[in-house]
Write an enzyme that holds these catalytic residues in place. Sequence first.
Site, short mmCIF file in Angstrom:
data_model
loop_
_atom_site.label_atom_id
_atom_site.label_comp_id
_atom_site.label_asym_id
_atom_site.label_seq_id
_atom_site.Cartn_x
_atom_site.Cartn_y
_atom_site.Cartn_z
N ARG A 170 0.82 -1.24 0.00
CA ARG A 170 0.00 0.00 0.00
C ARG A 170 0.85 1.27 0.00
NH1 ARG A 170 -2.22 -3.61 -1.23
NH2 ARG A 170 -3.98 -4.67 -0.29
N SER A 218 -10.10 0.62 3.71
CA SER A 218 -9.30 0.28 4.90
C SER A 218 -8.77 1.54 5.56
CB SER A 218 -8.12 -0.61 4.51
OG SER A 218 -8.60 -1.84 4.07
N GLU A 288 -3.85 3.88 6.52
CA GLU A 288 -3.79 3.67 5.07
C GLU A 288 -4.52 4.84 4.39
OE1 GLU A 288 -4.64 -0.30 3.60
OE2 GLU A 288 -5.65 0.54 1.84
C1 FAD Z 1 -15.59 -0.03 -0.34
C2 FAD Z 1 -14.10 0.11 -0.52
C3 FAD Z 1 -13.33 -1.03 -0.71
C4 FAD Z 1 -11.94 -0.91 -0.88
N1 FAD Z 1 -11.21 -2.05 -1.06
C5 FAD Z 1 -9.89 -1.95 -1.26
C6 FAD Z 1 -9.10 -3.12 -1.49
O1 FAD Z 1 -9.60 -4.24 -1.52
N2 FAD Z 1 -7.77 -2.95 -1.69
C7 FAD Z 1 -7.17 -1.72 -1.68
O2 FAD Z 1 -5.95 -1.64 -1.89
N3 FAD Z 1 -7.89 -0.62 -1.47
C8 FAD Z 1 -9.22 -0.68 -1.27
N4 FAD Z 1 -9.95 0.45 -1.04
C9 FAD Z 1 -9.26 1.75 -1.00
C10 FAD Z 1 -9.20 2.47 -2.36
O3 FAD Z 1 -10.19 1.99 -3.22
C11 FAD Z 1 -7.82 2.32 -3.02
O4 FAD Z 1 -6.79 2.87 -2.23
C12 FAD Z 1 -7.77 2.98 -4.40
O5 FAD Z 1 -6.56 2.66 -5.01
C13 FAD Z 1 -7.91 4.50 -4.35
O6 FAD Z 1 -8.11 4.94 -5.68
P1 FAD Z 1 -8.74 6.36 -5.99
O7 FAD Z 1 -8.67 6.57 -7.45
O8 FAD Z 1 -10.06 6.51 -5.35
O9 FAD Z 1 -7.69 7.30 -5.26
P2 FAD Z 1 -8.01 8.45 -4.20
O10 FAD Z 1 -8.66 7.86 -3.01
O11 FAD Z 1 -8.68 9.58 -4.88
O12 FAD Z 1 -6.52 8.89 -3.81
C14 FAD Z 1 -5.71 8.06 -3.00
C15 FAD Z 1 -4.33 8.71 -2.87
O13 FAD Z 1 -3.67 8.68 -4.14
C16 FAD Z 1 -3.38 10.02 -4.58
N5 FAD Z 1 -3.61 10.03 -6.04
C17 FAD Z 1 -4.76 9.71 -6.70
N6 FAD Z 1 -4.56 9.77 -8.04
C18 FAD Z 1 -3.26 10.15 -8.23
C19 FAD Z 1 -2.46 10.39 -9.38
N7 FAD Z 1 -2.94 10.27 -10.63
N8 FAD Z 1 -1.16 10.75 -9.21
C20 FAD Z 1 -0.64 10.89 -7.95
N9 FAD Z 1 -1.36 10.69 -6.81
C21 FAD Z 1 -2.66 10.32 -6.96
C22 FAD Z 1 -4.31 10.92 -3.78
O14 FAD Z 1 -3.77 12.24 -3.64
C23 FAD Z 1 -4.39 10.18 -2.46
O15 FAD Z 1 -3.25 10.45 -1.67
C24 FAD Z 1 -11.33 0.36 -0.87
C25 FAD Z 1 -12.12 1.51 -0.70
C26 FAD Z 1 -13.49 1.40 -0.53
C27 FAD Z 1 -14.31 2.64 -0.35
#
Ligand code: FAD
Length: 293
Positions: A170, A218, A288
């Site tokens: 992560r 998480s 996380e």
């Molecule tokens: C119901 C649910 C289930 C989930 N299950 C999992 C799971 O099984 N496994 C898991 O790993 N995670 C899980 N997550 C967490 C989440 O989905 C992941 O961390 C996912 O990768 C976040 O993607 P996002 O596009 O929403 O990023 P965001 O939440 O918008 O951003 C996350 C971080 O990345 C940065 N960021 C985003 N895009 C970029 C970019 N293009 N360049 C640089 N930095 C960037 C942001 O500034 C922030 O710090 C879950 C979340 C939810 C709500």
Amino acid sequence: MLSLRKIDLVENIDLRKLCTIKIGGIGKHIFFPKTMEEFKIIQTEAFEKNKKIYILGIGSNVIFKDGILDHYFISTRKFKFLKYWDKGNEVYIHASAGISFKEILSLVKEKNLEGFEKLAGIPATIGGAITMNAGAFGVEIFDILEKVYWLNKQGEIVESHKNSINHSYRYTDFQKEGIVLSAILKLKKSKKPIKEIIKKIILDRNKKQPVNVPTSGSTYKNHKQYPAGFLLEKSGLKGYRIGDIGFSEKHANFLINYGNANYTDLMKLLEHAENLVKSNFNIELQKEVKIIG
Ligand SMILES: Cc1cc2nc3c(=O)[nH]c(=O)nc-3n(C[C@H](O)[C@H](O)[C@H](O)COP(=O)(O)OP(=O)(O)OC[C@H]3O[C@@H](n4cnc5c(N)ncnc54)[C@H](O)[C@@H]3O)c2cc1C
């Protein structure tokens, strides 16, 4: 010559609309770039105006602070392209940062591709998933990643093979620096019934995790010995609430917004949880979820 004025910008946006847990104040500037050039322009302008930049994908692992946040938020949701090509038994996918896992999944099902199925159901964009090194059931996005194109502080687009990117559970260095613009994934043509496998994986996720409720995924990273959910549950925090924010009854590591949760209650809850786990297990929980503000 492109200027900042031509880039889609929404001012004074309710940040609850930009994250899945629906907590946060007002974002003064949210840009929606559509091209790499537009990302560069926003970044240059941010440096000149001394503004912090925060990139947002789906907002599924972020929580915003309350009040007015005067940063430059950049949403990737309008930056979309998706290409793919075959090389023997392999299929390469070039996806921009704003492409969602749902969009990748459609292609995976259509072409019956192997390698992505355990990531099915994670609410993520390509940019967010790479930055977080998202994963599930023992598979991480880095397992199927080839390269990343990203924007450095100097405004240059850098091509990095995955082996040259510092990453772990992560974590990637993109959490400290750089904007992920696009990535190349490598999958395999499969003879297995991929659609059926994906269906089972999603059912399995839904059994273990809260669904269709405002959550940020998480909250804490798993400790090398114990899952964070176990530590929270054994500390009596499963279902524990302060105001409208609480740890899910289904999975103690998931925060749930039960209505009108606010940032102050959330921070109280996290402090309480961290103190309890420390005193019960002598373990310091590592967040996380990203707190932005
Ligand atoms: C119901 C649910 C289930 C989930 N299950 C999992 C799971 O099984 N496994 C898991 O790993 N995670 C899980 N997550 C967490 C989440 O989905 C992941 O961390 C996912 O990768 C976040 O993607 P996002 O596009 O929403 O990023 P965001 O939440 O918008 O951003 C996350 C971080 O990345 C940065 N960021 C985003 N895009 C970029 C970019 N293009 N360049 C640089 N930095 C960037 C942001 O500034 C922030 O710090 C879950 C979340 C939810 C709500």
